[in-house]
Design an enzyme around this catalytic site. Structure first.
Site, PDB file in Angstrom:
ATOM      1  N   ASP A 201      13.384  37.002 -62.726  1.00 47.30           N
ATOM      2  CA  ASP A 201      13.306  38.453 -62.948  1.00 47.30           C
ATOM      3  C   ASP A 201      12.103  38.731 -63.847  1.00 47.30           C
ATOM      4  OD1 ASP A 201      14.258  41.204 -62.918  1.00 47.30           O
ATOM      5  OD2 ASP A 201      14.868  40.897 -64.995  1.00 47.30           O
TER       6      ASP A 201
ATOM      7  N   TYR B 238       7.816  45.235 -63.669  1.00 47.55           N
ATOM      8  CA  TYR B 238       7.384  45.158 -62.270  1.00 47.55           C
ATOM      9  C   TYR B 238       7.448  46.539 -61.591  1.00 47.55           C
ATOM     10  CZ  TYR B 238       8.021  39.986 -62.087  1.00 47.55           C
ATOM     11  OH  TYR B 238       7.942  38.635 -62.263  1.00 47.55           O
ATOM     12  N   GLY B 239       8.452  47.308 -61.986  1.00 48.76           N
ATOM     13  CA  GLY B 239       8.836  48.499 -61.210  1.00 48.76           C
ATOM     14  C   GLY B 239       7.826  49.618 -61.167  1.00 48.76           C
TER      15      GLY B 239
ATOM     16  N   CYS C 209      16.056  40.248 -59.006  1.00 47.40           N
ATOM     17  CA  CYS C 209      15.272  41.445 -59.339  1.00 47.40           C
ATOM     18  C   CYS C 209      15.130  42.246 -58.049  1.00 47.40           C
ATOM     19  CB  CYS C 209      13.896  41.007 -59.850  1.00 47.40           C
ATOM     20  SG  CYS C 209      12.741  42.360 -60.080  1.00 47.40           S
ATOM     21  N   ASN C 210      15.579  43.492 -58.070  1.00 49.93           N
ATOM     22  CA  ASN C 210      15.495  44.314 -56.858  1.00 49.93           C
ATOM     23  C   ASN C 210      14.047  44.600 -56.477  1.00 49.93           C
ATOM     24  OD1 ASN C 210      18.101  45.030 -58.377  1.00 49.93           O
ATOM     25  ND2 ASN C 210      18.495  45.742 -56.297  1.00 49.93           N
ATOM     26  N   THR C 211      13.208  44.810 -57.490  1.00 46.20           N
ATOM     27  CA  THR C 211      11.811  45.163 -57.231  1.00 46.20           C
ATOM     28  C   THR C 211      11.084  43.989 -56.563  1.00 46.20           C
ATOM     29  OG1 THR C 211      11.936  46.472 -59.260  1.00 46.20           O
ATOM     30  CG2 THR C 211       9.761  46.158 -58.308  1.00 46.20           C
TER      31      THR C 211
ATOM     32  N   CYS D 193      18.806  48.075 -60.004  1.00 48.05           N
ATOM     33  CA  CYS D 193      17.876  47.264 -60.799  1.00 48.05           C
ATOM     34  C   CYS D 193      18.763  46.358 -61.638  1.00 48.05           C
ATOM     35  CB  CYS D 193      17.021  48.156 -61.693  1.00 48.05           C
ATOM     36  SG  CYS D 193      16.132  47.258 -62.991  1.00 48.05           S
ATOM     37  N   THR D 194      18.409  45.087 -61.716  1.00 48.18           N
ATOM     38  CA  THR D 194      19.317  44.135 -62.379  1.00 48.18           C
ATOM     39  C   THR D 194      19.405  44.347 -63.891  1.00 48.18           C
ATOM     40  OG1 THR D 194      17.498  42.535 -62.408  1.00 48.18           O
ATOM     41  CG2 THR D 194      19.091  42.367 -60.603  1.00 48.18           C
TER      42      THR D 194
HETATM   43  N1  DGL Z   1      15.049  43.994 -63.084  1.00 50.85           N
HETATM   44  C1  DGL Z   1      14.115  44.473 -62.137  1.00 50.85           C
HETATM   45  C2  DGL Z   1      14.808  45.028 -60.901  1.00 50.85           C
HETATM   46  O1  DGL Z   1      15.908  44.624 -60.575  1.00 50.85           O
HETATM   47  C3  DGL Z   1      12.990  45.373 -62.505  1.00 50.85           C
HETATM   48  C4  DGL Z   1      12.589  45.744 -63.855  1.00 50.85           C
HETATM   49  C5  DGL Z   1      11.079  45.959 -63.932  1.00 50.85           C
HETATM   50  O2  DGL Z   1      10.404  44.965 -64.184  1.00 50.85           O
HETATM   51  O3  DGL Z   1      10.627  47.090 -63.742  1.00 50.85           O
HETATM   52  O4  DGL Z   1      14.257  45.853 -60.197  1.00 50.85           O
END
Ligand code: DGL
Length: 259
Positions: free
Chosen positions: A12, A44-45, A75-77, A186-187
């Protein structure tokens, strides 16, 4: 080391994937894990898809050099931006992406209205647009981009006025609308689950994809004949890519406290 005994990587941009790691350890207690928080490249997002893909491929290479037997993209992103390309590049490695809890959200009542909290990039990606098609009408699913929320959680906030104010602002445009379920896409967000639940006074289901993803990871690892056959409890090694020890301490603390 035998391949079965090799660790499973959980990746993540920071502490978010701990919400998935907790579920993974629950369903696979005999496995060894490397928790890989990419704080050096967070968040990341709010980056472009190409950048997140590039970062994720670099991290994948690094983890494979470390000898991991499977990778869970917690991580969803990063899942939206990179999982397909990762699988094409490394077909021999089980690579499991996270599934947001859209399916259980669709089952909370007859014709649910569902709000999805996620990063701007996740909500702009094809994966989310495809999931949206499962709803009978466009207005049944409301996308709520949450820029800046992961940063608050990375700073250790999971409750209190800062988090409550953020939640109030995000949901303000939906004032007076019936919401049956909130999907935490988002996790990082499962750590503020209680605060979201409290905002709705228990009238809406608050769902995340951690447990479902852990079950899928177990299924994939077993199917590949890679499950660790040892009977001693596995270990978790925590890495933060910026080398900041306070981050790995945060990972361990959230792991201990997360239910
Ligand atoms: N935890 C990440 C997700 O599930 C994203 C957080 C990020 O880096 O913006 O999307």
């Amino acid at each position: 080391m035998k391949r079965r005994e090799a660790p499973i990587a959980v990746i993540d941009s920071g502490v978010g994937g701990i919400s998935v790691l907790a579920e993974l350890v629950r369903v696979m207690p005999y496995e060894n894990f490397i928790y890989f928080g990419d704080s050096a490249n967070a968040p990341y997002g709010t980056k472009t898809r190409d950048r997140v893909r590039e970062i994720t491929l670099e991290n994948t290479e690094r983890l494979l050099e470390m000898g991991v037997k499977a990778i869970v993209v917690a991580c969803n992103t990063a899942t939206s931006a990179a999982v397909r390309v990762m699988r094409e590049k490394y077909p021999e490695i089980p690579i499991v992406g996270i599934e947001p809890a859209i399916k259980p959200a669709l089952e909370v009542c007859e014709h649910p209205t569902v709000a999805v909290m996620a990063t701007p990039l996740t909500l702009a990606e094809e994966k989310f647009l495809k999931l949206k098609e499962r709803f009978s009408a466009d207005e049944d699913v409301i996308a709520l981009p949450c820029p800046g929320l992961m940063e608050l959680i990375e700073a250790g906030h999971t409750e209190g006025e800062l988090i409550n104010a953020y939640i109030r602002d995000v949901f303000a445009p939906l004032e007076g609308k019936r919401i049956d379920a909130i999907v935490l896409g988002c996790t990082h967000y499962p750590f503020i689950k209680e605060a979201v639940r409290a905002y709705f006074g228990g009238t809406a289901a608050v769902l995340d994809g951690g447990a479902g993803t852990a079950r899928e990871a177990k299924r994939r690892i077993t199917e590949a004949g890679l499950e660790n056959l040892g009977t001693g409890l596995g270990t978790v090694r925590y890495i933060s890519t910026d080398g900041d020890e306070s981050k790995t301490e945060l990972y361990k603390r959230f792991m201990k406290e997360y239910r």
